[in-house]
Structures are given as structure tokens and as C-alpha cells.
Motif scaffolding. Structure first.
Motif, short mmCIF file in Angstrom:
data_model
loop_
_atom_site.label_atom_id
_atom_site.label_comp_id
_atom_site.label_asym_id
_atom_site.label_seq_id
_atom_site.Cartn_x
_atom_site.Cartn_y
_atom_site.Cartn_z
N GLU A 278 0.94 -1.24 0.03
CA GLU A 278 -0.12 -0.09 0.13
C GLU A 278 0.94 1.16 0.08
N PHE A 279 0.39 2.28 -0.64
CA PHE A 279 0.91 3.51 -0.61
C PHE A 279 0.28 4.48 0.35
N GLU B 122 -4.88 5.27 2.62
CA GLU B 122 -4.37 4.31 1.63
C GLU B 122 -4.81 5.09 0.39
N VAL B 123 -3.80 5.70 -0.55
CA VAL B 123 -4.03 6.18 -1.80
C VAL B 123 -3.86 5.47 -3.07
N SER B 124 -3.12 4.11 -2.81
CA SER B 124 -2.90 3.22 -4.07
C SER B 124 -2.40 1.94 -3.36
N GLN B 125 -2.57 1.14 -4.33
CA GLN B 125 -2.07 -0.45 -3.72
C GLN B 125 -1.67 -1.15 -4.95
N THR C 84 -10.08 10.25 -6.53
CA THR C 84 -10.90 10.93 -5.77
C THR C 84 -10.27 10.79 -4.16
N ARG C 85 -9.92 9.83 -3.80
CA ARG C 85 -9.31 9.85 -2.42
C ARG C 85 -7.99 10.58 -2.47
N SER C 86 -7.28 10.31 -3.38
CA SER C 86 -5.98 11.31 -3.46
C SER C 86 -6.18 12.78 -3.29
N LEU C 87 -7.23 13.18 -3.95
CA LEU C 87 -7.79 14.55 -3.94
C LEU C 87 -7.86 15.11 -2.47
#
Length: 580
Positions: A213-214, A408-411, A447-450
């Protein structure tokens, strides 16, 4: 493309007060800055300013995906149940999968992810190892019917995500592309201006054994993580745990039955016996899919990790309240000595060297002291069972772990053959044999990264956008719209900036200066140019850096050039992060 907007024509209805429904900064600020509006729980409209930032995030993601050879495509949101039945996930995914029927009564779902669709696609198209590897991605809307949507865009039901899927003939090829994707994800985080960590994670409903996870670090993040100065980090759900034990009783003793009336918790037991909680052993019960009983033993001062329990006994479910009654088990007095026949006892490996356990006696109102593994009971297996916490030893270097929270923005996942075997997706290898595709999948929450960016970049006045994802780069604020000299000067600077490629907005509203300052700070444009009568009398305008708060007077003649130089410097700052 020339970007020159007027505030009077912008649809950005700002709010003066924090909405009652919003709990965290990103949710409050997205609502207050006129960027999103709620339609239903976990479902939002993205207004023009938010949409501009989302498009910039998408473009950063797209550039990084294209750079590693992944090809963009588009798949449907609505997916037929048959594919999910093939993979075995139709019933396993749970209530988060939104199911529906068409007018013929056929079952469909709204896609929370697209492993089934992409696997079904390539099994009909890719035939030979010569055509591999292939990596495909999309940026698309997903829907997961979350039980408790909250925190605005951090835990929504409908959201935008980039998901990529790769197909390989060898494990080495998968590892190479997995590393490429992970590298791209790190660059994406950098370009978004995030402070982040890659962490060891658990794959959940997606599947696969290898995943990272990032995490964007944030006090309001839902995920807990532990990390070490050596660089190792993990989500506490998946973190390998090295528990430092300091048991008081280190010598064997006789087994002793102790009457403990109305003692049901570890805290009550420790208080009743006058010992520390870490000198007790907590036992929790579960049952496997075939109905076998499992007792999990962990140090009394630690929590059983349900995910690790499932690793130790695949498919196990911890007992519910009613199960204890139906199985005639004393919930507050479970222990490994003389459990029900056929019970599997699994103990945390930190207890393996301890010879004197304080445990439940499997009889209401009774506990035991001095229980010794091997002498008084049998441990079927030793396993890592507890949830990691700060202070535990790092599994890599032995140093003390620290704690943090993250979003968690990416995985990235190595799926292996989980889907290809279940769905009959195979290719012909070099030796002529049919083999299942080896797969990977990779997701970025757009959108979670935003929301994550705003969680890290805000102050008491509002959002403080990194220039890479700001909806616009500069706002020009004339303090008096009715003053021709002030307004025309502001309009001229606005046009000059647009002509040299700056994304700029002119606050041409007939509002008081205080209202304009408040709104522009709230929205968080990286730079502000303030044009007022007093400054013009000195042949200058004010230039404000929203991030630092610094204000400088710049001459009218050099205003556009000076502002452009500052913007280019800020753009380069993120380019340097990208290339670091």
C-alpha cells in the motif's frame, strides 16, 4: 490551452461555516470551498474547481502509466453476475457488492473492481506467450456499498479510481512489472505533493499474497501503520510482529485453580490477582468452515489480529455472542487446558518460551495460574497472531517501531493465478503446454488522492494547494471593481498571465475586499495578485504566496514576468520531486 476564468462566472458556492456533517479537514474544506456537494451518503457531485483538480490528478496518473508501457482502455461499470460466479466472488465479496437485475431478471453488479471483466476479455484474445506481457489500465467510476460511508471522499461509495491489470507468462515478468508499477506509484505520490510511505499490506478481497500500500501520512487517516527508521513499514493489519515480552513469572510452578467470581476481562483478572496484564494469556475462540473449534492464545495485554487468525486457520470466523451460549462455552474463562474435544489450540509465538501462563479454566468464575505448554496442554501451532503496535521490534532490523496514521491512496498486488485458474484463462507456453496467466493488479484512488492532498495541505484559512493539482495557479484580485484604473490594470495582468500559459482567474465580483480575500484563501489558489489604488499610486501590485504567506510588491512593468518566474519555480519544485 489558454485558461482565463472570471470569478463572476464561476460555479463555486462557498460556505462561511463548517457543515455539521463534515468531521475532517478535507471534507469540511471541499464543501466550504464549493468543490463538492452531497447527493446521498458517500455519493458526491464534483463541481468545476474540484473537477479541474481531479483531471490534473488523472493526467499525472496517465502520464506515469503510459511511461511504463501500460495501455489505457475503458470497461463497463455494470458487470454480469456470471463472471463473478466463475471467479467465486459473487457470494464471497459481501454486501459491499451492489447487485441488480435487468428487465429479463438477469443478475448484474456495479463494479467495485474489474478483475473478472479483464480476465474474461484476455482469455478470448491472448493465446501465446509471445503476446505477453500485457498491461492495461482504465480511469473510471467504481461503486462499493460501504456500510459506513464517512469522511467525505476518503470513505465514499462511488469514487474514481485508476485500475491496471497485467498478464505474464513467468513470475520474473510479473515481478518486473510489479516493480515498475510501484515505482510509478511513488512518482505519482511525489507529483501530488504527498508525504507518503510504501507499507506491507494485506490483500483483502482482491486476493494474492504479495501487496504494497502507498500511504499518505495524515492524522485523520483510517489506517494505522508502524514503521522503522530503517525504512520498513507496514499496515498494522499485516505487520509481522516481534513482541518484546517481560513476564514476571519466569520459572515453572504447579498448576493452580483459582476462584475468580464475576471476573470476565483481562483487566478484571489482573486486578483480582494483583498481577500485570502481560502476565496473563487471553484466549479467543473461532470456528473453521467445517465447524472445528479453534482457541487463539495471545498475551493478555495484546489484541488478536483477525486477519492473522485467518492466516493461521484459513476461513476461521471468531465466535459471536450467541455462539458461546449454543456451544456452552464460558466466554470470560476460556483457556487451552482441557478445551472441548477436537479444539485446535494456536498460540502467539511470543508465548513459546514462557512456562507459566495465567489462563481461563474453561469454567465460569475460575482461572488457572502456572499453566505450562507441553505439560498441561498441547499447542497445535505457534503463529504470529497479535496486532503490531509502536514499541514492538522491527522484523527487519530489531529497532523499535513507531506509529502513524495514513490514508491508503494506492495499492499494488501480485495476484498470481487466482483469477486465471478459476476462469479458465490460459495461454500456450514456449513448450506447447497450456498455462494460466500470471496476473497483477494495481489501483490508485483518484478522488481519495484529492482528499489526501487537502488533508496534508491546509491551514486555518483553507486549502493550500500544491501547484501540480491546484484547480488554477493564480487569482488576480482587484480591490475595487468600480475603479476603472484598478479594474483595468487587474484585467490586463490577468490577460498577460493567460497569454503566457498561466492558469488564472480574475475575481471580478463586486464584493468587499475581505470577502474576496476569505474566498480566495479558502479555495487555496497557490498565488494571489492584489491590485489596489494605494499600490498603483506607487506603480506596484502585491504578490502573495499562499503556501508561505509571504507578500511582495512588484512593479507594474515587471508584474507578469515576475509572477511567471515564481510559478515556473514552483512547477519545477514538483518536477524535481518527480525526478528525485
Amino acid at each position: 490551452m489558454k485558461i482565463a476564468l472570471r470569478f463572476s462566472q464561476l460555479y463555486a458556492p462557498t460556505l462561511k461555516e463548517d457543515p455539521a456533517e463534515a468531521e475532517i479537514p478535507s471534507h469540511k474544506l471541499l464543501l466550504r470551498a464549493g468543490m463538492i456537494r452531497k447527493v446521498a451518503a458517500g455519493i458526491y457531485v464534483f463541481l468545476p474547481l474540484a473537477w479541474r483538480s481531479i483531471r490534473k490528478i488523472e493526467q499525472i496518473v496517465r502520464e506515469e502509466m503510459n511511461a511504463i508501457g501500460s495501455q489505457e482502455m475503458q470497461m463497463p461499470v455494470v458487470q454480469p453476475a456470471e463472471l463473478w460466479l466463475e471467479s467465486g466472488r459473487w457470494d464471497l465479496y459481501g454486501p459491499e457488492l451492489a447487485r441488480l437485475k435487468d428487465r429479463q431478471g438477469r443478475d448484474f453488479c456495479l463494479g467495485p473492481t474489474h478483475e473478472e471483466i479483464i480476465t474474461a476479455l484476455v482469455r478470448n484474445e491472448l493465446r501465446s506467450y509471445r503476446e505477453l506481457p500485457v498491461s492495461l489500465y482504465q480511469i473510471h467510476t467504481k461503486f462499493r456499498d460501504e456500510m459506513r460511508p464517512r469522511f467525505g471522499l476518503l470513505r465514499g461509495r462511488e469514487f474514481i479510481m485508476k485500475d491496471a491489470y497485467s498478464f505474464h507468462s513467468t513470475e520474473e515478468s510479473l515481478q518486473e512489472h510489479y516493480d515498475d508499477q510501484a515505482g510509478a506509484y511513488g512518482r505519482i505520490c511525489d507529483r501530488l505533493g504527498l508525504e507518503w510511505r510504501p507499507v506491507v499490506a494485506e490483500s483483502g478481497q482482491i486476493g494474492g499474497k504479495v501487496t504494497t500500500e502507498f500511504m499518505a501520512l495524515a492524522d485523520n487517516g483510517e489506517a494505522e501503520l508502524v514503521y522503522c527508521d530503517c525504512g520498513w513499514a507496514a499496515n498494522v493489519e499485516a505487520a509481522e510482529t516481534v513482541v518484546s515480552r517481560h513476564q514476571s513469572a519466569t520459572a515453572p510452578r504447579d498448576l493452580e485453580m483459582v476462584h475468580t467470581p464475576n471476573v470476565r476481562t483481562i483487566a478484571e483478572l489482573a486486578g483480582f490477582l494483583g498481577i500485570a496484564e502481560h502476565d496473563t494469556v487471553k484466549t479467543m475462540a473461532g470456528k473453521t468452515p467445517d465447524g472445528a473449534l479453534v482457541f487463539f492464545c495471545v498475551p493478555g495485554d495484546r489484541d488478536l489480529n483477525p486477519i492473522k487468525a485467518d492466516w493461521a486457520a484459513p476461513g476461521v470466523e471468531l465466535l459471536a455472542e450467541e455462539d458461546f451460549e449454543s456451544m456452552n462455552l464460558p466466554k470470560g474463562s476460556l483457556g487451552p487446558v482441557s478445551p472441548p474435544e477436537g479444539t485446535l489450540v494456536i498460540a502467539d509465538r511470543s508465548l513459546e518460551s514462557e512456562v507459566s501462563w495465567g489462563i481461563g479454566a474453561n469454567e465460569n468464575d475460575y482461572h488457572m495460574l502456572g499453566a505450562q505448554p507441553g505439560r498441561d496442554f498441547v499447542v497445535s501451532a505457534w503463529a504470529d497472531l497479535v496486532t503490531a503496535q509502536p514499541g514492538d521490534a522491527c522484523p527487519r532490523c530489531g529497532g523499535a517501531l513507531q506509529g502513524a496514521r495514513g490514508i491508503e491512496v494506492s495499492q499494488v498486488f501480485q495476484l498470481g493465478t487466482k483469477y486465471s485458474e478459476a476462469m479458465g484463462a490460459s495461454f500456450t507456453d514456449e513448450d506447447g503446454t497450456e498455462k494460466p496467466f500470471i496476473m497483477g493488479c494495481y489501483g490508485v484512488g483518484v478522488t481519495r488522492s484529492l482528499a489526501a492532498v487537502i488533508e496534508q495541505h491546509n491551514d486555518d484559512s483553507g486549502i493550500v494547494w500544491p501547484i501540480s493539482v491546484a484547480p488554477l495557479e493564480v487569482t488576480v484580485i482587484p480591490l475595487s471593481v468600480g475603479d476603472d484604473e484598478v479594474f483595468h490594470t487587474a484585467e490586463r495582468i490577468w490577460q498577460e498571465l493567460a497569454d503566457v500559459g498561466v492558469e488564472v482567474i480574475l475575481d471580478d465580483r463586486d464584493e468587499r475586499a475581505g470577502v474576496k480575500f476569505a474566498d480566495n484563501d479558502l479555495i487555496g489558489f497557490p498565488f494571489q495578485v492584489v491590485v489596489g489604488k494605494k499600490g498603483l499610486a506607487e506603480g506596484a501590485v502585491e504578490f502573495k504566496d499562499r503556501r508561505s504567506g509571504e507578500r511582495d510588491l512588484v512593479s507594474l512593468e515587471s508584474a507578469a514576468k515576475t509572477i511567471l518566474a515564481a510559478i515556473c519555480t514552483e512547477r519545477s519544485r514538483f518536477a524535481a520531486r518527480q525526478n528525485a
